[in-house]
Design an enzyme around this catalytic site. Structure first.
Site, short mmCIF file in Angstrom:
data_model
loop_
_atom_site.label_atom_id
_atom_site.label_comp_id
_atom_site.label_asym_id
_atom_site.label_seq_id
_atom_site.Cartn_x
_atom_site.Cartn_y
_atom_site.Cartn_z
N HIS A 187 0.82 -1.22 0.00
CA HIS A 187 0.00 0.00 0.00
C HIS A 187 0.85 1.26 0.00
O HIS A 187 0.36 2.35 0.30
CB HIS A 187 -0.98 -0.01 1.18
CG HIS A 187 -2.18 -0.83 0.87
ND1 HIS A 187 -2.36 -2.10 1.36
CD2 HIS A 187 -3.25 -0.59 0.07
CE1 HIS A 187 -3.50 -2.58 0.88
NE2 HIS A 187 -4.05 -1.69 0.10
N ASP A 248 -6.23 4.75 9.63
CA ASP A 248 -7.63 4.90 9.22
C ASP A 248 -8.12 3.70 8.43
O ASP A 248 -9.31 3.48 8.28
CB ASP A 248 -7.79 6.15 8.34
CG ASP A 248 -7.59 7.40 9.15
OD1 ASP A 248 -7.57 7.32 10.39
OD2 ASP A 248 -7.46 8.48 8.54
N GLU A 359 -9.97 13.84 14.60
CA GLU A 359 -9.44 14.10 13.26
C GLU A 359 -10.20 15.28 12.66
O GLU A 359 -10.98 15.95 13.35
CB GLU A 359 -9.57 12.87 12.35
CG GLU A 359 -8.52 11.80 12.61
CD GLU A 359 -8.32 10.84 11.44
OE1 GLU A 359 -8.84 11.11 10.34
OE2 GLU A 359 -7.62 9.83 11.62
P1 FAD Z 1 4.07 -1.95 2.15
O1 FAD Z 1 3.60 -0.86 1.31
O2 FAD Z 1 4.06 -3.30 1.56
O3 FAD Z 1 5.54 -1.62 2.70
C1 FAD Z 1 5.90 -0.33 3.14
C2 FAD Z 1 7.40 -0.26 3.42
O4 FAD Z 1 7.70 -1.04 4.57
C3 FAD Z 1 8.27 -0.82 2.30
O5 FAD Z 1 9.50 -0.13 2.27
C4 FAD Z 1 8.50 -2.26 2.71
O6 FAD Z 1 9.68 -2.79 2.17
C5 FAD Z 1 8.56 -2.12 4.22
N1 FAD Z 1 8.03 -3.30 4.91
C6 FAD Z 1 6.86 -3.95 4.69
N2 FAD Z 1 6.74 -4.96 5.54
C7 FAD Z 1 7.84 -4.96 6.32
C8 FAD Z 1 8.31 -5.77 7.39
N3 FAD Z 1 7.60 -6.79 7.84
N4 FAD Z 1 9.49 -5.45 7.95
C9 FAD Z 1 10.22 -4.41 7.51
N5 FAD Z 1 9.85 -3.62 6.49
C10 FAD Z 1 8.66 -3.89 5.92
N6 FAD Z 1 -0.81 5.34 7.15
C11 FAD Z 1 -1.01 5.89 8.36
O7 FAD Z 1 -0.07 6.07 9.12
N7 FAD Z 1 -2.25 6.28 8.75
C12 FAD Z 1 -3.35 6.06 7.99
O8 FAD Z 1 -4.45 6.38 8.39
C13 FAD Z 1 -3.18 5.46 6.71
N8 FAD Z 1 -4.23 5.21 5.92
C14 FAD Z 1 -4.05 4.61 4.71
C15 FAD Z 1 -5.15 4.34 3.90
C16 FAD Z 1 -5.00 3.71 2.69
C17 FAD Z 1 -6.20 3.43 1.82
C18 FAD Z 1 -3.68 3.37 2.24
C19 FAD Z 1 -3.48 2.72 0.92
C20 FAD Z 1 -2.57 3.65 3.02
C21 FAD Z 1 -2.74 4.27 4.26
N9 FAD Z 1 -1.66 4.55 5.10
C22 FAD Z 1 -1.86 5.12 6.33
C23 FAD Z 1 -0.28 4.34 4.64
C24 FAD Z 1 0.29 3.01 5.13
O9 FAD Z 1 0.67 3.12 6.48
C25 FAD Z 1 1.51 2.70 4.29
O10 FAD Z 1 1.07 2.47 2.99
C26 FAD Z 1 2.33 1.53 4.78
O11 FAD Z 1 3.35 1.36 3.85
C27 FAD Z 1 1.58 0.24 5.05
O12 FAD Z 1 1.27 -0.48 3.91
P2 FAD Z 1 1.68 -2.03 3.73
O13 FAD Z 1 1.48 -2.82 4.98
O14 FAD Z 1 0.97 -2.46 2.53
O15 FAD Z 1 3.25 -1.93 3.53
#
Ligand code: FAD
Length: 637
Positions: A187, A248, A359
């Site tokens: 994400h 969120d 918020e």
């Molecule tokens: P990824 O996108 O897959 O990874 C993000 C980063 O972390 C990459 O660099 C990856 O290599 C690294 N990573 C992933 N897993 C691990 C692991 N296990 N160990 C070490 N590194 C790792 N953020 C907020 O803070 N507040 C919000 O309210 C919020 N709302 C959101 C709403 C939506 C619809 C979306 C799409 C995103 C939102 N986000 C929010 C952002 C979100 O926190 C980031 O996108 C975050 O990257 C989490 O997504 P993911 O778990 O898919 O991680």
């Protein structure tokens, strides 16, 4: 112009009627292997035994020498003994991880030829598996702007799979260009979870440990780094418990949000999600498996929290819990004056007895937006509400929530009534609703389902998240909400303050240098094949105008979920903490293998001369890495 009240939550807005039918609805916010010990006697692992044989031979020769040389010989023996211990301890493999797994490092370094690298990956002894054919599935992220396929995907079934992969890539050193990205749910917005021609680790496959809940005075839950927050919520609720701090949207992984911060309306009270972690299990960039907490290996613990995936892969997390409420009272009120709005928000987050979530969001030139709150929100006074006219003004919506259990309904009503009476919103614009706790927390998923059904989820998302110090917020709001943005047709704009005094200080997260700062999130969706204000290029330029203004006005703004192109920008983002960040990188991921998509450090590649290779193998000395400035830009989709 009469305001129409809308039913959906803020992440989803209805496009203006003038939009073509194909315009989006906008969503915003938001092989099984043998497990017996199975040392492989490869030519590499035989080296220590050859040395041992050589040492024994030396000892035999020594027996024929004169006594005058005994002192030196004694020293030689001691030296030889130490040398042998060192050599034997360098045998690669998992045996030093207290595992009953086999050593899986291939015998020879493959050439940098991709097919050799590929076969070397296949030869790894894993509980999970590696795939090569489905790499397109992890070539993109939610931002949907870059397409960078990896060479392979690791589907790990245990922490040892991840450790083996990391050790293997360390062993290959700079002869390969392999990097590793842990992928949560992808994400990210700017390719942060991608590893072009590297290895993507699908953290979701790591199902161990299961979600385990511990009740007691300080309850907590142990989860895998690839677990998504909604599953944790569902499981903890069975015990009447819940994590304290949220995002969120709950279909994000633990590892992904802890690598950033995890900020939502509870963060003023409990800090971000990185504040609410007791312990982590990490596989470092060297392949070591380390358990860490505030007291144990604390440097690694704090490095990883908010560390943008740079120091290690989070394979397990222990997250603190609190008793969960059954219900929430969800309230929205409107302001036309930014100062009154931000004053009330800051007042609420400074109080001891206050709401559980605070918020807010901005509504610019969107009279159509406020059209249907009634189906899920009730106006306090429907007659007054229907008469409210916005006159096309920019409005600010304060969104607050109070948790409660059914038997506490009347005291909760009294408390919220008192808090609301202290605020200065437009009286006719008070709307509220009561919903189950889980429904409130999982609110964005409802919008996601609707958008997916219309094919409007997988569009480009040029989001911009900023942390703005309190002292700059008025100047920022005046310019950005009145001059730079003429409407927020293509997505919500969130704005709310947090109170940094409750946040832990030593994590890698970078925030403005003031106790109170605001999270301002611009969350547009670009409409494919559109032009004008829904066009990706237009939205990117708009983001750039906001950033240019912040820089020119010297507002000391920091990016959240940061993205930069150059070393200079990263250094300026980290400020005084850059040196520490770079030193930690050197300590935990010296070859710069991890999270290449963040584009902070780049692995140095290229074949080493045999001498360099021997030297680096003998000393384990790291290859130097370069910084973002020399990185190629990702290829746009
Ligand atoms: P990824 O996108 O897959 O990874 C993000 C980063 O972390 C990459 O660099 C990856 O290599 C690294 N990573 C992933 N897993 C691990 C692991 N296990 N160990 C070490 N590194 C790792 N953020 C907020 O803070 N507040 C919000 O309210 C919020 N709302 C959101 C709403 C939506 C619809 C979306 C799409 C995103 C939102 N986000 C929010 C952002 C979100 O926190 C980031 O996108 C975050 O990257 C989490 O997504 P993911 O778990 O898919 O991680």
């Amino acid at each position: 112009m009469a305001i129409q009240l809308y039913s959906e939550h803020k992440y989803m807005t209805v496009p203006p009627k003038t939009f073509p039918l194909n315009s989006p609805f906008y969503l915003f916010f938001f092989f099984p292997q043998s497990s017996t010990l199975n040392l492989k006697f490869t030519s590499t692992s035989l080296i220590p035994f050859r040395l041992l044989f050589f040492a024994i031979s030396l000892n035999k020769v020594e027996m024929g020498l004169t006594s005058s040389l005994r002192f030196h010989r004694q020293n030689n023996k001691t030296f030889l003994g130490i040398f042998m211990i060192l050599v034997l301890s360098c045998i690669p493999g998992r045996t030093n991880l207290c595992s009953n797994h086999s050593v899986s490092t291939p015998k020879e370094l493959p050439s940098s030829n991709p097919s050799d690298i590929r076969s070397s990956l296949v030869s790894l002894d894993l509980e999970g598996y590696i795939s090569f054919d489905d790499v397109h599935n992890v070539a993109k992220d939610f931002g949907n702007r870059y397409q960078l396929p990896p060479l392979a995907i690791l589907h790990p079934r245990s922490v040892f799979d991840i450790s083996s992969m990391m050790k293997h890539i360390v062993h290959l050193g700079s002869t390969s260009n392999l990097t590793v990205a842990a992928r949560g749910h992808g994400h990210s917005l700017q390719g942060q979870a991608l590893a072009h021609q590297g290895v993507v680790i699908k953290m979701e496959s790591l199902r161990s440990p299961d979600i385990r809940i511990y009740k007691g005075k300080q309850p907590y839950v142990d989860v895998s780094g690839g677990e998504i927050w909604i599953n944790i919520l569902r499981e903890t609720l069975k015990y009447g418990l819940s994590p304290k701090s949220w995002t969120d949207y709950l279909h994000l992984t633990v590892g992904g949000t802890l690598s950033n911060a995890g900020i939502s309306g509870q963060a003023f009270k409990h800090g971000p999600q990185i504040n609410n972690v007791y312990q982590l299990e990490i596989v470092t960039g060297k392949g070591e498996v380390v358990t860490c907490s505030e007291k144990r290996n604390s440097e690694l613990f704090f490095s990883v929290l908010g560390g943008l995936g740079q120091f290690g892969i989070i394979t397990r997390a222990r997250i603190s819990l609190e008793p969960a409420p059954h219900m929430v009272k969800w309230i929205r009120v409107l302001y036309s004056d930014f100062s009154a709005f931000s004053r009330d928000q800051e007042y609420l987050i400074s109080k001891e007895k206050t709401f559980d979530y605070v918020e807010g969001f901005v509504i610019i030139n969107r009279t159509d937006l406020l059209n249907n709150w009634r189906s899920s929100f009730s106006p306090n006074d429907s007659t007054q509400a229907s008469r409210f006219k916005s006159d096309g003004k920019t409005l600010y919506c304060l969104e607050v929530v109070k948790y409660f259990n059914p038997e506490e309904a009347s005291s909760m009503d009294q408390e919220t009534g008192k808090l609301l009476s202290e605020l200065n919103y437009i009286p006719s614009t008070l709307f509220s609703s009561e919903v189950p706790y889980i429904e409130f927390l999982d609110r964005v998923h409802i919008a996601e389902r609707k958008l997916r059904a219309k094919g409007l989820w997988e569009v480009p998302h040029p989001w911009l998240n900023l942390l703005i110090p309190k002292s700059s917020i008025y100047q920022f709001a005046t310019e950005v909400f009145n001059n730079i943005l003429t409407s927020n047709n293509n997505g919500p704009i969130l704005i709310y303050p947090v109170n940094q005094s409750k946040w832990k200080k030593h994590t890698s997260l970078i925030t403005p240098n003031e106790d109170i700062f605001y999270l301002v999130a611009f969350l547009p969706s670009a409409v494919p094949n559109s032009s004008g204000k829904n066009d990706l290029e237009y939205l990117l330029k708009q983001n750039q105008r906001v950033m240019n203004f912040c820089a020119a006005a010297n507002l000391n703004v920091k990016q959240y979920l940061p993205h930069y192109e150059t070393q200079k920008e990263w250094k300026s983002h980290f400020g005084k903490r850059w040196e520490t960040f770079a030193q930690r990188k050197q300590a935990y991921d010296p070859l710069a293998i991890l999270a290449p998509g963040q584009r902070i450090f780049q692995k140095t590649t290229g074949k080493l001369s045999p001498i360099q290779l021997a030297k680096s193998k003998a000393t384990g000395s790291p290859q130097r890495y370069h910084y973002a400035s020399i990185l190629p830009k990702p290829r746009t989709v």
